[in-house]
Design an enzyme around this catalytic site. Structure first.
Site, PDB file in Angstrom:
ATOM      1  N   LYS A  17       0.670  -1.307  -0.180  1.00 13.47           N
ATOM      2  CA  LYS A  17      -0.333   0.536   0.425  1.00 13.47           C
ATOM      3  C   LYS A  17       0.622   1.472  -0.408  1.00 13.47           C
ATOM      4  O   LYS A  17       2.040   1.540  -0.059  1.00 13.47           O
ATOM      5  CB  LYS A  17      -1.340   0.139   1.363  1.00 13.47           C
ATOM      6  CG  LYS A  17      -2.433  -0.561   0.725  1.00 13.47           C
ATOM      7  CD  LYS A  17      -3.616  -0.811   2.165  1.00 13.47           C
ATOM      8  CE  LYS A  17      -4.249  -1.706   1.037  1.00 13.47           C
ATOM      9  NZ  LYS A  17      -5.348  -2.361   2.468  1.00 13.47           N
ATOM     10  N   ARG A  52      -3.980 -10.302   4.230  1.00 13.18           N
ATOM     11  CA  ARG A  52      -3.780 -10.173   2.672  1.00 13.18           C
ATOM     12  C   ARG A  52      -2.980  -9.519   2.229  1.00 13.18           C
ATOM     13  O   ARG A  52      -3.141  -8.463   2.893  1.00 13.18           O
ATOM     14  CB  ARG A  52      -5.914  -9.390   3.395  1.00 13.18           C
ATOM     15  CG  ARG A  52      -6.345  -9.389   1.265  1.00 13.18           C
ATOM     16  CD  ARG A  52      -7.137  -8.138   1.340  1.00 13.18           C
ATOM     17  NE  ARG A  52      -8.060  -7.994  -0.191  1.00 13.18           N
ATOM     18  CZ  ARG A  52      -7.662  -7.289  -0.627  1.00 13.18           C
ATOM     19  NH1 ARG A  52      -6.384  -6.593  -0.526  1.00 13.18           N
ATOM     20  NH2 ARG A  52      -7.973  -7.125  -2.181  1.00 13.18           N
TER      21      ARG A  52
HETATM   22  C1  8Y7 Z   1      -8.089  -4.363   2.167  1.00 15.21           C
HETATM   23  C2  8Y7 Z   1      -9.359  -5.087   1.184  1.00 15.21           C
HETATM   24  C3  8Y7 Z   1      -8.503  -4.026  -0.244  1.00 15.21           C
HETATM   25  C4  8Y7 Z   1      -7.849  -4.371   3.540  1.00 15.21           C
HETATM   26  C5  8Y7 Z   1      -9.740  -5.473   3.025  1.00 15.21           C
HETATM   27  C6  8Y7 Z   1      -5.655  -3.516  -2.445  1.00 15.21           C
HETATM   28  C7  8Y7 Z   1     -10.262  -5.207  -1.221  1.00 15.21           C
HETATM   29  C8  8Y7 Z   1      -6.880  -2.315  -2.074  1.00 15.21           C
HETATM   30  N1  8Y7 Z   1      -7.398  -3.536   0.901  1.00 15.21           N
HETATM   31  N2  8Y7 Z   1     -10.455  -5.862   1.742  1.00 15.21           N
HETATM   32  N3  8Y7 Z   1      -9.502  -4.600   0.252  1.00 15.21           N
HETATM   33  N4  8Y7 Z   1      -8.755  -4.925   3.608  1.00 15.21           N
HETATM   34  N5  8Y7 Z   1     -10.196  -5.974   3.864  1.00 15.21           N
HETATM   35  O1  8Y7 Z   1      -4.066  -2.117  -2.410  1.00 15.21           O
HETATM   36  O2  8Y7 Z   1      -7.614  -3.499   4.042  1.00 15.21           O
HETATM   37  O3  8Y7 Z   1      -5.296  -4.662  -2.181  1.00 15.21           O
HETATM   38  S1  8Y7 Z   1      -8.078  -3.746  -2.630  1.00 15.21           S
END
Ligand code: 8Y7
Length: 290
Positions: free
Chosen positions: A235, A269
């Site tokens: 990020k 994640r």
């Molecule tokens: C997150 C996410 C994204 C996160 C959860 C990226 C879909 C942006 N970020 N879902 N999603 N938490 N639960 O950079 O931080 O991956 S998308």
């Protein structure tokens, strides 16, 4: 009379989520691998090559140590274009189906759209990951009518504009209160508390200072007594600290992921599954020591 065995069984069962018949044991931190289903310029998803490719990526992440695969067809990056319901369905449903049928792993559907949630559940998804925490029309009702875990994430504003000038009185208190309210709304409509996970939503309407406060005080979210999911992989907060572009953010991602685990995160994640899996195994070995 409760025996010690019963007490222990209760404690450990509270750390196991039932994800459409596949269990997710959160007694040690687990990895959710990111699978973006954004089609190439020749197709809009659903064709054989797209599905084959996605399945191969999922299989690789599973081998590398992922316990959940998060399938998403709508980009939520700052400034991203909106995707229609039909486009999103065409992209993600065949992929969810293929992974569920071919691999023994929990499939999470990353969406905010009620229809996409419903169709993904029919296709066998074992978790809903909603960056809008069920605030889109019909999403709460779909959640109430299915039986799988749901991750409620905090986001201030909308992806298109959320990074322009995020404001909080106290970012930790504000995010905490938001999640408490969303949990309450889920509870009111009949969603069992035990099906919920929470996520402070790093980078979603947050400055670098906001993100750092949230990580420093992540343990506060354990008061909600629900599993905590954290997404910091690659990020821009890492870019802002290290001045490195998106493909040079692995070490920063791992540093943040390990700190998140120390502060109570249960699921990380991430994109780079094998590297994060090594880090989390080291982390777990140390915290499990005498
Ligand atoms: C997150 C996410 C994204 C996160 C959860 C990226 C879909 C942006 N970020 N879902 N999603 N938490 N639960 O950079 O931080 O991956 S998308």
């Amino acid at each position: 009379m409760d025996t010690w065995e019963n007490l222990l069984a209760n404690i450990s069962s509270s750390m196991i989520l039932d994800c459409a018949g596949r269990s997710l044991d959160l007694s040690s931190p687990k990895i959710m691998g990111i699978l973006n289903v954004t089609p190439d310029s020749f197709s809009d998803g659903g064709n054989f090559l797209d599905v084959e490719n996605a399945l191969r990526q999922a299989e690789r992440m599973m081998r590398e140590g992922a316990t959940v695969i998060d399938v998403g067809g709508e980009s939520t990056r700052p400034g991203a274009q909106a995707v229609s319901v039909q486009q999103e369905l065409d992209r993600v449903v065949p992929v969810v189906e293929a992974i569920v049928q071919n691999l023994d792993i929990v499939v999470s559907i990353d969406t905010s759209k009620a229809v996409v949630m419903r169709e993904a559940v029919v296709a066998g998804a074992g978790m809903i990951n909603d960056v809008r925490a069920l605030r889109e029309p019909g999403a709460l009702e779909v959640a109430a009518n299915c039986d799988i875990p749901i991750c409620l994430m905090h986001m201030q504003g909308e992806p298109r504009s959320m990074q322009s000038n995020p404001q909080y009185l106290d970012v930790v208190d504000d995010v905490f209160e938001f999640l408490e309210e969303r949990i309450e709304d889920c509870f009111k409509i009949g969603v069992n508390r035990k099906r919920l996970l929470v996520d402070p939503g790093f980078g979603f309407g947050k400055s670098l200072a906001h993100n750092l406060s949230l990580l420093k005080h992540l343990d506060v979210f354990s008061r909600l007594e629900l599993p905590v999911l954290v997404g910091v992989s690659r990020k821009s907060m890492i870019g802002a600290m290290l001045n490195v572009d998106v493909h040079e953010r692995l070490y920063g991602s791992i540093a943040l992921a390990v700190m998140a685990c120390q502060k109570g995160a249960n699921i990380i994640r991430c994109h780079d599954v094998s590297e994060h899996a090594q880090a989390l195994r080291i982390y777990h070995a140390v915290v499990s020591a005498q």
